[in-house]
Each structure stands twice: as structure tokens, then as C-alpha cells.
Design an enzyme around this catalytic site. Structure first.
Site: not given
Ligand code: FAD
Ligand code: DHB
Length: 404
Positions: A84, A213, A306, A310, A398
């Protein structure tokens, strides 16, 4: 043949880098360390299907795509990801496009869901990667201050320990590794927001080629996508909203109202809604991101609201910096990059925190906001639409700032 769920079946009793969590941060770190010849083990509390299907982020920055490519994990992303070159801002009934490559010297973003990034990384790891144990619940880490930190976990009903040279908490916002840092040695900075997002997935081609947006008097809305046939849409809703209170028709009507343009009868194409969920919004940063031989990466150290996409990208940036630091230690014995890890990451983290806060507060309607506050938001959006400097600042943040 069924796909393996763990490789190998049991983790060794010791490793160089013990990684807690198989989200994007833990999986990418394991890939990068394995490629550098550094021994590691990943422990994940959930099962493989859960981790691969958890609906979350959808936008990858240029830098995230670059590191996935370098680590050999971008074959499907390069085939199926959607590049994009811009986004649209809608406010005051008008539309304005932000052109990323033109404003950033050629940077862009990709639509490729977190579920797919995780599937690709898990598949690679199970074929030729470091040991990855699903359903391995980490209960705590001891000895963070010592030269031999130990991870305690339960797998298949049996308690185990994993002795490590270093432990990395990639265990998300609700993880346990952060708790192993003494309270007096860490500080958390937080902000909550008086609204949440209702997110849907719908089996309908996206009604716009690029993300939209929208600021509106009825609240924020976002049009995103997962593929040419699947739309992802979000609506600002009050905290505590029950998705069951939102019928499909109510969701589509509200989206249409918030995306409305003054000089066009543009409407969203509607289709079957296949998922509905509410996600709260929070900003949080824990400092420092290192204590002794224990490191935090991704959501374990920081979360952003979100708006601006980021979260996943910050997680990828942290582990890229950390993998470079472990690689330097492995090759030269120098701890210089490891010692700089927390400061290097926090610099970028705070920039992304500010950008996410800025996008969130500029585009959402705070329930307590006055008409004055709304005028300020519209003035800011108009500035972005009319000043190349203001637009370039948004585009640079962005599309993603360079790593170091
Ligand atoms: P996570 O993906 O949270 O991974 C952590 C892992 O650790 C998980 O698999 C969990 O099961 C595991 N874990 C936790 N505790 C333990 C334990 N005690 N023992 C073993 N394993 C454990 N970001 C965006 O940019 N856009 C979005 O639209 C967006 N939507 C989101 C929606 C939701 C509901 C959430 C919660 C987050 C969203 N985010 C979004 C943020 C983005 O998904 C996260 O920043 C990203 O997943 C971070 O990755 P991570 O690997 O740090 O953590
Ligand atoms: C999506 C989520 C976001 O927070 C954003 O700023 C743009 C896209 C998505 O889930 O596609």
C-alpha cells in the site's frame, strides 16, 4: 500426515537464550538467533491453532517486511501481501490521500495479517528452527540478576526448568517475565482511553483500495482489509460495549454514517460478518527493557492503542535490535549492543507511543470533548491535508522510522 505441533517433543534442560512467548516477537527472535547460530528455545502457553488464529494486527511497515525477508520468512508475504502506497483521511465530509513513497523517499506498508506472519514463522521453525513448545505455561523466572537465570514452566501437567544464559520475555502485555524484574528496578508509564474499538471481519471485497481513517461527529471509523475478498472494519464504541448489542445492520449503518462524504453518495459494500470483537485501548511503557540477563520485547514491554498500526511493528523492531546484539556477543564477545538494547529500543518506542497517541486523540471523539476540542482536531487534520511538511511527518511515522 498431520503437521507437527512441537519441534522437538521436549525442550532441553538448558539453552543460551530462553524465549517466553510465540507471538510475532518470540517467533521472529528465534528465527534470527537460529540463523546466527545461537541456541534458543521458545516456550508458548497456548496451542498452535490458537496462536495462529488470534485476530490482531494487519499492517506491516517497510522495516518489518525487510527483516522478514532477510530471515527467509517472506515467501508467502511477497506473493500474497498487498503493498500500500498511501492511506485516506476523511474528516469534515471530505477525503484526503497521504502518499507514502512521495513523502518518505519511497517507503510503503503492506497489508498482511498477523495471523499469516505467525503461521509462516511457526511453519519455518517446526521444519528447521529452534525447539518450540506449545502448551508450555511459564510460571516464573528466577535468577534474573545472576549469570544463570532459570525459566520455570509446566508442560503436559509436569513441572520443568530451563536453565538459560539469557531470558527474553516476549510474552505479551499479560506475561509473567516482566514480574521477575524487582518492582523497585522498573517503572511503568500508562494511559487509558475513554473508548474502545468494535472490530469486524466481513466476507466482502474492501470498498477502497487503500485504508480509510475517518473522523466524524459520530466517532472514529477505520476501513482496512485482510485480502482482496475480506474486509476488516473498526468502529469507535464506548468502553464496556458488548458486541452482542451490535447487530450486523447496525454496524453497517453506523460505518456508512461515519464514512459519509459531503459531495458523493459513496457507501460501503456489505457482506456476511464472520467475526466481531471489542478491543480496549491503552498506552503503556515499562522501563528499562532489560534487567540483568533478562530482556523484555514487544507487548511485554510496551503497548500502544491500535490507531496507526504500530504494535506488531514495534515488536519486530525490538527483536531485530536484540538479535543484532546477541549476534555481536556471539561473534565478538562484546556486550556493547546488549548494554544499549533498552535505550536503543525505548527511543523508537516513545516515538511510536507519541504517534499512536496522536492518531488516536486526533481521530476519536472523547465523550467529554467540547466543540473547541473538535475544532482543534479538524484544524490539525486540515493542516495535514494542506501542508506537505505536516503530511510528511505523518507518513514517516506511519510507514515506519528506520531501526537505529
Ligand atoms: P503477543 O502477540 O501478545 O504474543 C505473546 C505470546 O506470549 C502469546 O502467544 C501468549 O500466548 C504467550 N504467553 C503469554 N504468557 C505466557 C506464559 N506465561 N507462558 C508462555 N507463553 C505465554 N496492533 C496493530 O498494529 N493493529 C491492530 O489492529 C491490533 N489489534 C490488536 C488486537 C488485540 C485484541 C490485541 C491484544 C492486540 C492488537 N494489536 C494490534 C497489537 C499487536 O497484535 C501486538 O502488538 C503484537 O501481537 C505484539 O506481539 P508480541 O509477540 O509482543 O506479543
Ligand atoms: C489495522 C489495524 C490498525 O490499528 C490500523 O491502524 C490499520 C489497520 C488492521 O487490523 O487491519
Amino acid at each position: 500426515m498431520t503437521a507437527p505441533t512441537s519441534a522437538p517433543a521436549a525442550a532441553p534442560a538448558r539453552t543460551t537464550v530462553g524465549i517466553v512467548g510465540a507471538g510475532p516477537a518470540g517467533l521472529l527472535l528465534a528465527r534470527l538467533l537460529h540463523a546466527a547460530g545461537i541456541d534458543c528455545v521458545v516456550l508458548e502457553s497456548r496451542d498452535r491453532a490458537y496462536v495462529e488464529q488470534r485476530q490482531r494486527a494487519g499492517i506491516l511497515e517497510q522495516g518489518t517486511v525487510d527483516v522478514l525477508r532477510e530471515s527467509g520468512a517472506a515467501e508467502r508475504l511477497d506473493r500474497e501481501g498487498l503493498p500500500h502506497d498511501g492511506i485516506e483521511l476523511r474528516f469534515d465530509g471530505r477525503a484526503h490521500r497521504i502518499d507514502f513513497p512521495a513523502l518518505t523517499g519511497g517507503r510503503r506498508v503492506w497489508v498482511y495479517a498477523q495471523t499469516e506472519v505467525v503461521k509462516d514463522l511457526v511453519a519455518l521453525q517446526l521444519v528447521d528452527g529452534a525447539p518450540l513448545l506449545f502448551e508450555a505455561q511459564v510460571t516464573g523466572v528466577t535468577g534474573a540478576d545472576s549469570s544463570a537465570p532459570t525459566i520455570h514452566y509446566t508442560h503436559q501437567g509436569v513441572d520443568h526448568t530451563l536453565a538459560c544464559d539469557y531470558v527474553v520475555g516476549c510474552d505479551g502485555f499479560h506475561g509473567v517475565v516482566r514480574e521477575a524484574i524487582p518492582v523497585e528496578a522498573r517503572q511503568t508509564f500508562e494511559r487509558t482511553y475513554p473508548y474502545s474499538w468494535l472490530g469486524i471481519l466481513a466476507d466482502v471485497p474492501p470498498s477502497s483500495d487503500e485504508l480509510v481513517y475517518a473522523h466524524s461527529p459520530r466517532g472514529f471509523a477505520l476501513l482496512s482489509m485482510r485480502s482482496p475478498t475480506v474486509s476488516r472494519l473498526y468502529l469507535q464504541v464506548p468502553n464496556g460495549t458488548d458486541p452482542a448489542d451490535w447487530s450486523d445492520d447496525r454496524i453497517w449503518d453506523e460505518l456508512d454514517a461515519r464514512f459519509a462524504l459531503a459531495d458523493s453518495d459513496w457507501k460501503l459494500a456489505r457482506g456476511p460478518i464472520t467475526a466481531k470483537s471489542v478491543l480496549p485501548m491503552r498506552s503503556s511503557v515499562t522501563e528499562p527493557m532489560r534487567h540483568g540477563r533478562l530482556f523484555l520485547a514487544g507487548d511485554a514491554a510496551h503497548i500502544v492503542p491500535p490507531t496507526g498500526a504500530k504494535g506488531l511493528n514495534l515488536a519486530a523492531a525490538d527483536v531485530t535490535v536484540l538479535a543484532q546484539a546477541f549476534t555481536a556477543l556471539h561473534r565478538t564477545g562484546s556486550t556493547q549492543l546488549l548494554d544499549a538494547y533498552s535505550a536503543t529500543c525505548l527511543n523508537r518506542v516513545w516515538r511510536a507511543e507519541h504517534f499512536s497517541y496522536f492518531m488516536t486523540t486526533t481521530l476519536h471523539t472523547d465523550p467529554s470533548q467540547s466543540p473547541f476540542d473538535t475544532r482543534l482536531q479538524l484544524s490539525q487534520l486540515d493542516r495535514i491535508a494542506t501542508s506537505p511538511h505536516a503530511a510528511a511527518e505523518l507518513a514517516a511515522n506511519y510507514a515506519g522510522l528506520p531501526l537505529n
